[in-house]
Design a protein around this motif. Sequence first.
Motif, short mmCIF file in Angstrom:
data_model
loop_
_atom_site.label_atom_id
_atom_site.label_comp_id
_atom_site.label_asym_id
_atom_site.label_seq_id
_atom_site.Cartn_x
_atom_site.Cartn_y
_atom_site.Cartn_z
N ASN A 22 40.66 24.92 45.10
CA ASN A 22 40.00 23.62 44.97
C ASN A 22 38.60 23.78 45.54
N GLY A 23 37.64 23.08 44.95
CA GLY A 23 36.25 23.36 45.30
C GLY A 23 35.67 24.29 44.24
N ARG A 24 34.85 25.23 44.69
CA ARG A 24 34.12 26.02 43.72
C ARG A 24 35.00 27.10 43.07
N PRO A 25 34.57 27.60 41.90
CA PRO A 25 35.33 28.67 41.26
C PRO A 25 35.09 30.02 41.96
N PHE A 26 35.89 30.98 41.59
CA PHE A 26 35.79 32.33 42.12
C PHE A 26 34.56 33.03 41.52
N ASN A 27 33.81 33.75 42.36
CA ASN A 27 32.63 34.47 41.89
C ASN A 27 32.85 35.97 42.13
N PRO A 28 33.13 36.73 41.04
CA PRO A 28 33.46 38.15 41.20
C PRO A 28 32.33 38.95 41.86
N LYS A 29 31.08 38.44 41.82
CA LYS A 29 29.96 39.21 42.40
C LYS A 29 29.93 39.10 43.92
N THR A 30 30.28 37.91 44.44
CA THR A 30 30.10 37.71 45.89
C THR A 30 31.42 37.56 46.65
N LEU A 39 40.47 36.49 32.82
CA LEU A 39 40.14 36.06 34.18
C LEU A 39 39.64 34.61 34.15
N ASN A 40 40.48 33.71 34.69
CA ASN A 40 40.11 32.30 34.78
C ASN A 40 39.54 32.08 36.19
N LEU A 41 38.27 31.74 36.29
CA LEU A 41 37.63 31.69 37.60
C LEU A 41 38.11 30.52 38.46
N ILE A 100 46.16 37.46 39.81
CA ILE A 100 46.09 38.78 40.44
C ILE A 100 47.36 39.54 40.08
N PHE A 101 47.20 40.77 39.61
CA PHE A 101 48.37 41.62 39.30
C PHE A 101 48.57 42.60 40.44
N ILE A 102 49.84 42.75 40.83
CA ILE A 102 50.15 43.70 41.91
C ILE A 102 51.19 44.66 41.35
N SER A 103 50.96 45.96 41.50
CA SER A 103 52.00 46.88 41.05
C SER A 103 52.30 47.88 42.15
N SER A 104 53.55 48.33 42.15
CA SER A 104 54.02 49.28 43.17
C SER A 104 54.36 50.59 42.48
N PRO A 105 54.36 51.68 43.21
CA PRO A 105 54.76 52.95 42.59
C PRO A 105 56.27 53.00 42.36
N ALA A 106 56.70 53.94 41.52
CA ALA A 106 58.12 54.05 41.16
C ALA A 106 58.98 54.53 42.32
N ASN A 107 58.35 54.98 43.41
CA ASN A 107 59.14 55.43 44.56
C ASN A 107 58.86 54.56 45.79
#
Length: 686
Positions: A49-57, A95-97, A102-109
């Motif tokens: 809520n408030g401003r959108p996400f800024n990938p630069k800053t 990417l919706n600002l 966010i995608f999170i992936s784990s290794p197979a082990n």
Amino acid sequence: MAHMGDLRIQNVNLQQSENQENHRTQGFSSPKALVVRRGAPFKIIMHLNGRPFNPKTDNLMVKVMLGHLYLRLPVTISKDEPVSRWKAYFKLEDLNLKSPSIFISSPANAPVGTYRLLLYVFSQSSQRVFAVGNMILLCNPWYPEDTVFVPFEDQREEHVRSDSGLLYMGSPMNLVSRPWSFDQYEPGVLEACLNLLQVSPQHTRNRRKDYLRRSNPIYISRVVSAMINCEDDRGVLKGNWSGDYKQGTHPSAWTGSGDILTQWARSGFSPVKYGQCWVFAAVMCTVMRVLGIPCRIVTNFNSAHDSNANLVIEEFYSETGKKLPNSRDSIWNFHVWVECWMTRQDLGSGMDGWQVLDPTPQERSGGVFCCGPAPVKAIRDRCVDLVYDIPFVYAEVNADVHTIIMRQGQVVGYSVDSERVGSHICTKAVGFPRPQNITADYKYVKSPNSSLRSRNSVVSEDSTLSRSSSQGVSVSLSLDKSPVAGEPILFTVTVTNREPVAKVIKENLDAQAKEYNHSPSDTFWETNQVIRLAPLEVTSLHHQIPAAVCEGLMGDDLVNLAVVLEDEASQERVLASEEFNITSPQLSIQIADEDSIVPYKEHSAFVSFTNPFPEDVSGVLTVTGSGLIQGKVHFRMSSLRPRGRVAQRVVFLPKLTGTKMLQASLTLTKRNTVIRGFKMVYVNPL
């Protein structure tokens, strides 16, 4: 300039239903956690809520914590590279600002367990942390890089996702299918299975080391095998084979794992009373399936417990055919364990696949009551120098039986049988409610039908010892048909005079009741007669044990039936024996509109029973069904006369789609008997 303000997170959505569908963990409903499988990405959405996400800053970092172990993952823009380590990333194309995914992936082990996720937000003027929630990470049989990968979908459905199954008991010629509910999607079961890892001695001794080793299914399976019994730790079940179960529940009364695991967790991890081999195995199967390790239940008929490891089991009989409790070794009519599917990087690729694990406390392994994982291939090829516990399992399926007839302390007859132990090994078939014979996976079977052939004579033709001991006569014993409750037991003794002279033979018959894992108790029926044989004559003697004599022998009891022939001239004795169970009556379950079953709509089942006994019976009918019925439903059945029939309507409301099992058991009041039935129910997707 509004965009210069702080980045404010309203909430982070774990996208539970979408992620769990993608990870094939639907059905697990943990109120406080997202349940996912390792090696595959999952998505969380950050609502601002408030401003959108800024990938630069603006910079984001995900902190993944397992106990005191943690990793910091900077959230990057994705490049599709194979993931061999933990990673957090955005996908540029969607990417919706205002609410970035966010995608999170784990290794197979990655280690199995409950993780905490924290999200750190760094913007130009501030740094904030947000507790995202818990994530439960399981093994992934769908992912080729995981060491538990199974390449076939029907097998993954059966051995990982299916929450019901059949255990086999009784005897090879008369299999009893015992329905069992694994209950992995029932409330509290997932948490109990994860708690089992947390209260293990390995974890309490060294948490960090235990967490790191939980990446390996070999390690996990050994921990679980030890934790199902309570001999060395705060394990789940207390074994009891004494016949006295007043302090707890009779092992035969359990119908599923859910009650056992939730009772154990609620009691602060004190052992649940009581288990025997099939209960230990079935609860272990639940835990392994929950953790994502493919698992199936296996029954070994005529399972040897060779206490001095010489691959010989001795059995002693009196001259009249009564089995004597002389031996330290023993043969269980059946013994139940589990197999788990995994690669064995510690042993080389030839040992990949099904591994035997046995949580029933019999012998110690590495100082602890557990057994396995022992590769089935290593058992077949007798690679007894590999880990773990291969010699013990090898003996269970391969020991020779030496049968000794005693008279006044003297040996008067002797024979060897190398086919009886491990004569039939089976598991539930994939996708069907019937047994699959897997004997040939454990041993080189001589002929394709030898495991199904009824073994009649302990004097096997190919045994040199038996040939010399029975120069003059040979004998075999066979049941005319599978014995059924309420009917006489019909059997035939075939006697062959192998010499060109007439003989006078005394025939002694003896029947004793026995439990699957004990020496037989007292004789309940015996008879003898003298017969005359012409030179080289073969004759068949027909016998029957009256139904009234076998009244109490139903359900889990077995019968040891033996014949001893004595040649009056030479005093030579030969023996044949058979151990068998008597088929109980079954409950029948019918379902109305069987093809149109859908979730969240009431349906009816009808459970019926016909009384086969010569007197009136009454009792309590209990119906359960994981994913179909909440808890258990009980009905009183008042007096039902002989041959009378009763039907009870049961209403159920499916919650999950797929194949489910409705099971019913009728506990008869006066007789120490439980009558069972089950019905597979297919719940269509909406």
